[in-house]
Motif scaffolding. Structure first.
Motif, PDB file in Angstrom:
ATOM      1  N   THR A  48       0.789  -1.291   0.138  1.00  0.00           N
ATOM      2  CA  THR A  48      -0.082  -0.233   0.082  1.00  0.00           C
ATOM      3  C   THR A  48       0.683   1.336   0.066  1.00  0.00           C
ATOM      4  O   THR A  48       0.387   2.363  -0.350  1.00  0.00           O
ATOM      5  N   GLY A  49       2.136   1.307   0.405  1.00  0.00           N
ATOM      6  CA  GLY A  49       2.880   2.509   0.533  1.00  0.00           C
ATOM      7  C   GLY A  49       2.759   3.029   1.797  1.00  0.00           C
ATOM      8  O   GLY A  49       3.270   3.970   2.046  1.00  0.00           O
ATOM      9  N   GLU A  50       1.956   2.603   2.788  1.00  0.00           N
ATOM     10  CA  GLU A  50       1.570   3.022   3.857  1.00  0.00           C
ATOM     11  C   GLU A  50       2.941   3.177   4.789  1.00  0.00           C
ATOM     12  O   GLU A  50       3.472   2.008   5.074  1.00  0.00           O
ATOM     13  N   ILE A  51       3.282   4.119   5.395  1.00  0.00           N
ATOM     14  CA  ILE A  51       4.334   4.131   6.402  1.00  0.00           C
ATOM     15  C   ILE A  51       3.941   3.673   7.602  1.00  0.00           C
ATOM     16  O   ILE A  51       3.019   4.115   8.414  1.00  0.00           O
ATOM     17  N   LEU A  52       4.683   2.590   8.201  1.00  0.00           N
ATOM     18  CA  LEU A  52       4.146   2.041   9.435  1.00  0.00           C
ATOM     19  C   LEU A  52       4.806   2.489  10.532  1.00  0.00           C
ATOM     20  O   LEU A  52       4.257   2.464  11.707  1.00  0.00           O
ATOM     21  N   HIS A  53       6.068   2.859  10.358  1.00  0.00           N
ATOM     22  CA  HIS A  53       7.099   3.275  11.361  1.00  0.00           C
ATOM     23  C   HIS A  53       7.895   4.327  10.824  1.00  0.00           C
ATOM     24  O   HIS A  53       8.380   3.959   9.768  1.00  0.00           O
ATOM     25  N   ALA A  54       8.041   5.187  11.641  1.00  0.00           N
ATOM     26  CA  ALA A  54       9.465   6.208  11.184  1.00  0.00           C
ATOM     27  C   ALA A  54      10.136   6.744  12.169  1.00  0.00           C
ATOM     28  O   ALA A  54       9.607   6.890  13.494  1.00  0.00           O
ATOM     29  N   ALA A  55      11.357   6.995  11.927  1.00  0.00           N
ATOM     30  CA  ALA A  55      12.307   7.592  13.049  1.00  0.00           C
ATOM     31  C   ALA A  55      13.001   8.759  12.302  1.00  0.00           C
ATOM     32  O   ALA A  55      14.238   8.528  11.892  1.00  0.00           O
ATOM     33  N   VAL A  56      12.558   9.870  12.596  1.00  0.00           N
ATOM     34  CA  VAL A  56      13.182  10.972  12.027  1.00  0.00           C
ATOM     35  C   VAL A  56      14.280  11.649  12.993  1.00  0.00           C
ATOM     36  O   VAL A  56      13.885  11.783  14.014  1.00  0.00           O
ATOM     37  N   MET A  57      15.339  11.911  12.445  1.00  0.00           N
ATOM     38  CA  MET A  57      16.328  12.544  13.483  1.00  0.00           C
ATOM     39  C   MET A  57      16.935  13.742  12.713  1.00  0.00           C
ATOM     40  O   MET A  57      17.316  13.568  11.591  1.00  0.00           O
ATOM     41  N   PHE A  58      16.964  14.948  13.369  1.00  0.00           N
ATOM     42  CA  PHE A  58      17.620  15.999  12.409  1.00  0.00           C
ATOM     43  C   PHE A  58      18.618  16.689  13.597  1.00  0.00           C
ATOM     44  O   PHE A  58      18.184  16.828  14.803  1.00  0.00           O
ATOM     45  N   ALA A  59      19.531  17.154  12.832  1.00  0.00           N
ATOM     46  CA  ALA A  59      20.526  18.159  13.846  1.00  0.00           C
ATOM     47  C   ALA A  59      19.876  19.517  13.949  1.00  0.00           C
ATOM     48  O   ALA A  59      19.510  20.086  13.005  1.00  0.00           O
ATOM     49  N   GLU A  60      20.369  20.160  15.098  1.00  0.00           N
ATOM     50  CA  GLU A  60      20.164  21.558  15.494  1.00  0.00           C
ATOM     51  C   GLU A  60      20.776  22.387  14.117  1.00  0.00           C
ATOM     52  O   GLU A  60      19.942  23.285  13.852  1.00  0.00           O
ATOM     53  N   SER A  61      21.831  21.911  13.781  1.00  0.00           N
ATOM     54  CA  SER A  61      22.458  22.574  12.595  1.00  0.00           C
ATOM     55  C   SER A  61      21.699  22.813  11.503  1.00  0.00           C
ATOM     56  O   SER A  61      21.814  23.795  10.663  1.00  0.00           O
ATOM     57  N   TRP A  62      20.968  21.654  11.045  1.00  0.00           N
ATOM     58  CA  TRP A  62      20.251  21.689  10.030  1.00  0.00           C
ATOM     59  C   TRP A  62      19.240  22.666  10.049  1.00  0.00           C
ATOM     60  O   TRP A  62      19.043  23.311   8.686  1.00  0.00           O
ATOM     61  N   VAL A  63      18.385  22.949  11.004  1.00  0.00           N
ATOM     62  CA  VAL A  63      17.488  24.071  11.129  1.00  0.00           C
ATOM     63  C   VAL A  63      18.178  25.356  10.889  1.00  0.00           C
ATOM     64  O   VAL A  63      17.661  26.250  10.305  1.00  0.00           O
TER      65      VAL A  63
END
Length: 86
Positions: A48-63
């Protein structure tokens, strides 16, 4: 599904939380003075393409980089459209 925000220390925070546990999707903010990065591995239902689980991680420097780039591209009060035109 509904998005619900929980932070460590909240009464509803699961005692067995692990970012790799498919029951919990997560967004993690990391302090990084060395690099600019953002990653978002996920588990997807191939049917289906449904996202079942995601773990997003980003650095403060990216923002910080994103906001700096935005400020240079944002329209100014003089009518600049931020793309080099007017």
């Amino acid at each position: 599904g509904t998005v619900v925000a929980r932070r460590p220390g909240d009464p509803e925070w699961p005692e067995d939380f692990d970012a790799g546990d498919i029951r919990y999707s997560s967004i993690t903010w990391a302090v990084s003075l060395q690099s600019v990065y953002a990653i978002g591995p996920s588990t997807v239902d191939p049917r289906t393409g449904e996202i079942l689980h995601a773990a997003v991680m980003f650095a403060e420097s990216w923002v910080r980089v994103f906001l700096g780039d935005w400020e240079t591209r944002a329209p100014s009060s003089e009518g600049d459209d931020g793309l080099g035109g007017r």
